[in-house]
Design an enzyme around this catalytic site. Structure first.
Site: not given
Ligand SMILES: *Cc1c(COP(=O)(O)O)cnc(C)c1O
Length: 430
Positions: A273-276, A386, A313, A317, A357-358
Site C-alpha cells: 500500500e504505497p503512498g508517499r 500528504y 506537514r 509532524y 494566524c497561528e
C-alpha cells in the site's frame, strides 16, 4: 529530486519552466510530474515482481482524481480508508476488485457501500468491526474477503504522530486477540478470513521493522494453517521512504531483497500500500514571497502566500521540506543540512512562514536561503504526498490549484478554489 531540476538559473518540472506554469495559474500551486509518478510506481512493481503482488496506491497520500486515474491505467489497485476515498478510486476508473479498505472506524454505511462495489478485501481492525462486517455481509448476502490488521508492536522509528504499529496505537489487533478470533472463525460465516495486514507507520528508513513484523507474521501464518485456516494474502502496508533532504535512502529493491524471502516462505500473495513513495517526490508546492521582514532582534522572516492550511506537514509532524527559489543563481546543495545552517554570501538565515494566524504556521525555521525579495517564487519540495490531500481552507483561504506536467505540456487537474467555493453549502434558511 527526480524530474524537478534546475537548468541554468531556473527550475523545471519535466520540460516545463515552473515559473511559466505559475505565471498562468497563480500561486500557491501544487505541481506534479506524471513521469515521476509512473516511474516510482513501476520501480516498486519491478522490485516485487518475483511474487504475486497487488500494489494498492494509498489514496489518502494524494487523492486527486487525475493522479488516481494515471495509476489505475497502469493497473494499480487502491488502498482506501473511507467511503469518500472509495468513491474517488472508482470515479478515477479504479477497479473495485483491486481495492482494500482499512481504518479503525468504518461505519455500517461505508461497509455497505464497499460491499455493494465488491471490493477486494476489508482490513478489519477490531473484533467489534468484524462482528459488524459479518452481520452486514449476511444481510446483503455476500461473503467478503477479510484480512485482520495485526498490531505487531513494532517501533518503526518514525515521528510519534506517524507510527501506527506499536501496542499503544489505536490500529489493528494484537496477536493474542487475532488468535482468539481465528479459533472462533466458525462464528463468522459471512466473511472469508484469508489475509493478514500490517502497516507500521511512515516514512520507514530501514527494512528492519518490516522484517521483524514479517517474522512474527510467518510464525502466525504457520499456526493458522496448523489450525486449519489458510492465509492466502499478506499485506505489509506502506511507509516506504523517500528522501526529503537529498540524502541517499533505501529503494524498493532494498526492501524487496529482505521482504520477498519471508513472503516466499509463507507462499502467500503479497499486497503493498504505497503512498508517499509514489507521489511524495513527484510533486512540489510553489509559493510567492509576499513580504520579508527583519525584527529589531535580528530575526528575518520570509512571509509567503502558502500557509499551513495548504501544507500542514511541518506544523503537524515537524516535517522537513527543502525550500529553494524557483529562479536563482545559487546552486541548491546536493544534500540539505538539517542542522544549523551556515551563513553564506548572498544568503540569509530566515524563518519561512505562511500568512495563517497561528504560530505553528512555519515551513522552515533558521533555514539558509538565497536572499529573496517581494514577489520572488519559492519551491517547497517533496510536497506530492500528504500535501493537498491534508489541506484545508482554515482562515477561509481558498485551497490552491493542482497542475500535472506531462513532458512539455501541463494541465490544471484541480482548479483553485474561489471565495464562492468557500461558502457553498452554507445557508441562511434556519
Ligand atoms: C497511510 C497508509 C498507507 C500509506 O502510507 P505511505 O507512507 O504513504 O506509504 C498505507 N496503508 C495504510 C493502512 C495507511 O493508513
Amino acid at each position: 529530486m527526480d524530474t524537478f531540476e534546475y537548468r541554468g538559473k531556473t527550475l523545471f518540472c519535466e520540460n516545463v519552466k515552473v515559473g511559466d506554469i505559475v505565471s498562468e495559474v497563480g500561486t500557491p500551486a501544487y505541481v506534479y510530474s506524471k513521469g515521476a509518478i509512473l516511474a516510482r510506481y513501476h520501480e516498486l512493481k519491478t522490485a516485487f515482481q518475483d511474487v504475486d503482488t497487488l500494489i494498492c496506491f494509498s489514496v489518502k497520500s494524494n487523492s486527486n482524481l487525475s493522479i488516481c486515474k494515471l495509476l489505475a491505467e497502469e493497473g494499480s489497485g487502491f488502498d482506501v480508508v473511507s467511503g469518500g476515498e472509495l468513491f474517488r478510486a472508482i470515479k478515477a476508473g479504479g477497479d473495485p476488485s483491486k481495492v482494500v479498505f482499512a481504518g479503525v472506524g468504518k461505519t455500517d454505511r461505508e461497509m455497505r457501500y464497499a460491499l455493494e462495489k465488491d471490493i477486494f478485501m476489508f482490513n478489519v481492525e477490531s473484533l467489534a468491526e468484524l462482528k459488524h462486517i459479518n452481520a452486514i455481509a449476511k444481510e446483503v448476502g455476500k461473503v467478503p474477503r477479510v484480512a485482520l490488521r495485526i498490531n505487531p508492536d513494532i517501533d518503526a522509528k518514525t515521528h510519534a504522530k506517524t507510527t501506527t504499529g506499536k501496542k499503544e496505537n489505536k490500529f489493528g489487533i494484537d496477536f493474542t486477540e487475532a488468535e482468539r478470533i481465528i479459533t472462533q472463525s466458525a462464528f463468522y460465516q459471512n466473511v472469508d478470513l484469508c489475509g493478514l495486514h500490517v502497516h507500521l507507520g511512515s516514512p520507514i528508513y530501514t527494512v528492519d521493522p518490516y522484517v521483524r513484523a514479517l517474522r512474527k507474521i510467518v510464525r502466525f501464518v504457520k499456526n493458522c494453517r496448523e489450525g486449519g485456516l489458510d492465509i492466502e494474502f499478506v499485506n505489509i502496508g506502506g511507509g516506504y521512504c523517500i528522501s526529503y533532504t537529498g540524502e541517499k535512502v533505501i529503494r524498493p529493491k532494498d526492501y524487496a531483497g529482505k521482504i520477498l524471502p519471508l513472503v516466499k516462505e509463507m507462499q502467500c500473495n503479497l499486497i503493498l500500500e504505497p503512498g508517499r513513495f509514489v507521489v511524495g517526490n513527484s510533486g512540489i508546492l510553489v509559493t510567492r514571497v509576499i513580504y520579508t521582514k527583519e525584527t529589531v532582534h535580528g530575526k528575518k522572516f520570509v512571509i509567503c502566500d502558502a500557509g499551513m492550511n495548504d501544507l500542514i506537514r511541518p506544523a503537524l509532524y515537524d516535517a522537513f521540506h527543502r525550500i529553494w527559489p524557483v529562479n536563482t543563481s545559487i546552486k541548491m546543495p546536493k544534500v540539505e543540512n538539517t542542522g544549523k545552517s551556515p551563513v553564506k554570501r548572498g544568503m540569509d538565515v530566515v524563518d519561512i512562514v505562511g500568512p495563517v494566524c497561528e504560530s505553528s504556521d512555519v515551513f522552515a525555521a533558521n533555514r539558509s536561503l538565497p536572499r529573496v525579495k517581494e514577489g520572488d517564487l519559492l519551491t517547497i519540495f517533496s510536497a506530492g504526498a500528504y500535501g493537498f490531500s491534508m489541506s484545508s481552507s482554515y482562515n477561509s483561504r481558498p485551497r490552491p490549484c493542482e497542475v500535472l506536467v506531462e513532458g512539455d505540456r501541463y494541465h490544471v487537474i484541480r482548479k483553485r478554489e474561489t471565495y464562492e467555493n468557500l461558502v457553498s453549502g452554507e445557508n441562511f434558511t434556519w
